[in-house]
Design a protein around this motif. Structure first.
Motif, mmCIF file in Angstrom:
data_model
loop_
_atom_site.group_PDB
_atom_site.id
_atom_site.type_symbol
_atom_site.label_atom_id
_atom_site.label_comp_id
_atom_site.label_asym_id
_atom_site.label_seq_id
_atom_site.Cartn_x
_atom_site.Cartn_y
_atom_site.Cartn_z
ATOM 1 N N GLU A 1 -32.814 -4.108 71.299
ATOM 2 C CA GLU A 1 -32.719 -3.386 70.028
ATOM 3 C C GLU A 1 -32.800 -1.887 70.268
ATOM 4 O O GLU A 1 -33.575 -1.408 71.100
ATOM 5 N N LEU A 2 -32.002 -1.148 69.512
ATOM 6 C CA LEU A 2 -31.960 0.309 69.582
ATOM 7 C C LEU A 2 -32.106 0.871 68.176
ATOM 8 O O LEU A 2 -31.396 0.442 67.257
ATOM 9 N N GLN A 3 -33.027 1.826 67.996
ATOM 10 C CA GLN A 3 -33.271 2.408 66.680
ATOM 11 C C GLN A 3 -33.423 3.920 66.811
ATOM 12 O O GLN A 3 -34.254 4.406 67.579
ATOM 13 N N ASP A 4 -32.592 4.660 66.087
ATOM 14 C CA ASP A 4 -32.714 6.116 66.087
ATOM 15 C C ASP A 4 -33.883 6.524 65.200
ATOM 16 O O ASP A 4 -34.093 5.975 64.117
ATOM 17 N N LEU A 5 -34.660 7.504 65.657
ATOM 18 C CA LEU A 5 -35.825 7.974 64.905
ATOM 19 C C LEU A 5 -35.741 9.464 64.577
ATOM 20 O O LEU A 5 -36.755 10.107 64.346
ATOM 21 N N TYR B 1 -25.416 3.640 63.468
ATOM 22 C CA TYR B 1 -26.576 4.093 64.243
ATOM 23 C C TYR B 1 -26.657 5.612 64.297
ATOM 24 O O TYR B 1 -27.720 6.207 64.118
ATOM 25 N N PHE B 2 -25.511 6.267 64.505
ATOM 26 C CA PHE B 2 -25.460 7.713 64.675
ATOM 27 C C PHE B 2 -25.743 8.454 63.374
ATOM 28 O O PHE B 2 -26.460 9.459 63.364
ATOM 29 N N VAL B 3 -25.214 7.956 62.266
ATOM 30 C CA VAL B 3 -25.311 8.669 60.983
ATOM 31 C C VAL B 3 -26.456 8.157 60.118
ATOM 32 O O VAL B 3 -27.204 8.944 59.532
ATOM 33 N N ASP B 4 -26.606 6.834 60.033
ATOM 34 C CA ASP B 4 -27.525 6.241 59.049
ATOM 35 C C ASP B 4 -28.821 5.714 59.650
ATOM 36 O O ASP B 4 -29.589 5.046 58.956
ATOM 37 N N GLN B 5 -29.063 5.977 60.919
ATOM 38 C CA GLN B 5 -30.258 5.471 61.605
ATOM 39 C C GLN B 5 -30.355 3.951 61.530
ATOM 40 O O GLN B 5 -31.449 3.385 61.480
ATOM 41 N N ALA B 6 -29.212 3.286 61.540
ATOM 42 C CA ALA B 6 -29.206 1.824 61.510
ATOM 43 C C ALA B 6 -29.780 1.267 62.813
ATOM 44 O O ALA B 6 -29.597 1.836 63.885
ATOM 45 N N SER B 7 -30.468 0.148 62.695
ATOM 46 C CA SER B 7 -30.996 -0.542 63.864
ATOM 47 C C SER B 7 -29.904 -1.440 64.441
ATOM 48 O O SER B 7 -29.306 -2.246 63.725
ATOM 49 N N LEU B 8 -29.637 -1.289 65.749
ATOM 50 C CA LEU B 8 -28.642 -2.123 66.414
ATOM 51 C C LEU B 8 -29.357 -3.133 67.299
ATOM 52 O O LEU B 8 -30.201 -2.761 68.116
ATOM 53 N N THR B 9 -28.993 -4.393 67.162
ATOM 54 C CA THR B 9 -29.614 -5.453 67.961
ATOM 55 C C THR B 9 -28.527 -6.309 68.594
ATOM 56 O O THR B 9 -27.672 -6.849 67.888
#
Length: 435
Positions: free
Chosen positions: A221-225, A276-284
């Motif tokens: 999982e990758l999450q922008d903070l 992920y880049f714009v909306d800080q969506a979590s990618l799994t």
């Protein structure tokens, strides 16, 4: 009756004393073990902590840890909020080493390292590896004349340090012979990465160490903070575009770069990257193969077959999963990406160097180490200064500009120079320094 009461009282007293002795033994033995371990690092670094805690619930922790380098190493000090180790119960600490040496697998282990803070000069890499070069180039796509955004550019994104937390969870089910492992690293105010895996048929520590061990499921999982929003804000200023226009150009540039490197990705991967880049969506990304598989064996197949063999699906936040499709030459992919990067950088127009007005002719006449008023800092653009912040940090360099309540100071790093913004409200003192 009285005799029986005395016997019960004596038995209870002995039991309480035994428990108290065991608790004291566990407390002091674990504390001594930690002190001994930290002392063994003394030839290289000095490690101090403010508090040791053992609440007898299976966890031990130290708080307020400071790691200071010695023997002429880097001057950077690392501060750690706390380090916690948790086993299934306090009794697991008894004969801990013997249990490990005898081949026993502990049923549960959790390690937490909370808020490891270090200055940026600790992570600036003078010799970045291939992955760092590619990542820095991708991040800077369509960012005006900027060609890379990596560790050296973090001050440009208003970072003055790195705050990291690490969490490791290990659980062993002896009856099912399964191991569940989870690793998570959080770069606070930047990003969070986590990985989970399930390993079947584990009966000894040797099974865990075996490179041929198979896994039955894997999840990444990758999450922008907050890092991406800073990149967007920074690049919008560099190229003068509106945010949505810049994002579109960035995505298109990414597609072109990947295509130039002979890598083919399904459109849903780019859609996930945008979220992920714009909306800080979590990618799994979840791997659930039909049968347990050895990841090393995947190298025997073409990359276009990996998604089916590994049972890969992609989740974006809580949206329904989608299948992954990709294809590249696994033997030359890194080289192809580096070559495409090099070609693009060579063909790009050379950035004009920033000109700085020369206001330093009178510097020699100003007494060094003279303190100046913070309110007068606007008058000392292009002067060498030493700034002391309210957080106890010291920065030395030339003031480049003072804008929007921030002092932009050019500091020297191992790999060259960097511009660092510091809020005026965070400045404690300002001194004139030597050029």
């Amino acid at each position: 009756m009285k005799k029986m009461k005395k016997i019960l009282t004596l038995t209870l007293f002995i039991a309480v004393m035994a428990l108290a002795s065991t608790a004291a033994y566990i407390y002091f033995s674990t504390k001594n073990a930690i002190d001994s371990m930290l002392e063994s690092a003394q030839p290289f670094v000095s490690i101090q902590y403010q508090k040791f805690s053992n609440p007898m619930n299976g966890s031990i922790s130290i708080h307020g840890v400071t790691i200071s380098p010695i023997l002429g190493m880097t001057e950077t000090t690392i501060d750690i909020g706390s380090i916690e180790l948790r086993l299934d119960s306090a009794l697991d600490y008894l004969n801990f080493e013997k249990k490990i040496e005898s081949g026993e697998i502990l049923p549960k282990l959790q390690l937490k390292v909370n808020h490891v803070y270090a200055d940026l000069n600790l992570i600036v890499n003078d010799d970045p590896d291939d992955a760092e070069l590619i990542s820095a180039y991708i991040t800077a796509l369509s960012c005006g004349e900027i060609k890379e955004i990596g560790s050296k550019e973090l001050p440009e994104l208003d970072y003055i340090g790195i705050d990291t937390s690490v969490n490791l969870n290990f659980e062993y089910d002896k009856y099912l012979s399964n191991v569940e492992m989870e690793f998570e690293i959080t770069l606070h105010d930047m990003a969070r990465y986590s990985a989970k895996l399930l390993i079947p048929n584990i009966n000894s520590p040797a099974d865990l160490a075996n490179i041929n061990t198979k896994i039955s499921s894997l999840e990444f999982e990758l999450q922008d903070l907050g890092y991406n929003s800073r990149v967007i804000e920074y690049c919008v200023k560099q190229n003068g575009l509106k945010p949505d226009v810049y994002v579109d150009k960035h995505i298109q540039a990414l597609k072109g770069y990947v295509s130039d490197a002979n890598i083919h990705l399904s459109e849903n991967i780019y859609d996930a990257y945008r979220a992920y880049f714009v909306d800080q969506a979590s990618l799994t990304i979840v791997s659930q193969p039909l049968n347990a598989i050895n990841l090393q064996g995947i190298e025997l197949y073409e990359t276009k077959e990996w998604a089916n063999i590994l049972g890969l699906t992609l989740f974006v936040d809580a949206n329904p999963p989608s299948l992954l499709r990709f294809d590249w030459n696994k033997d030359t992919a890194i080289e192809d990406l580096l070559n495409a990067r090099s070609i693009a950088i060579k063909e790009a127009p050379v950035a004009k160097p920033r000109t700085r007005t020369n206001k330093r002719e009178n510097i020699k006449s100003i007494p060094k180490n003279r303190e100046i008023s913070i309110s007068d800092i606007y008058d000392y653009v292009n002067y060498p200064v030493r700034l002391e912040t309210k957080q106890g940090k010291t920065f030395k360099g030339f003031i480049i500009d003072v804008v929007r309540g921030r002092v932009i100071i050019e500091i020297r790093l191992k790999g060259g120079k960097a511009e660092m913004p510091i809020d005026i409200t965070n400045i404690e003192k300002v001194f004139i320094a030597k050029p």
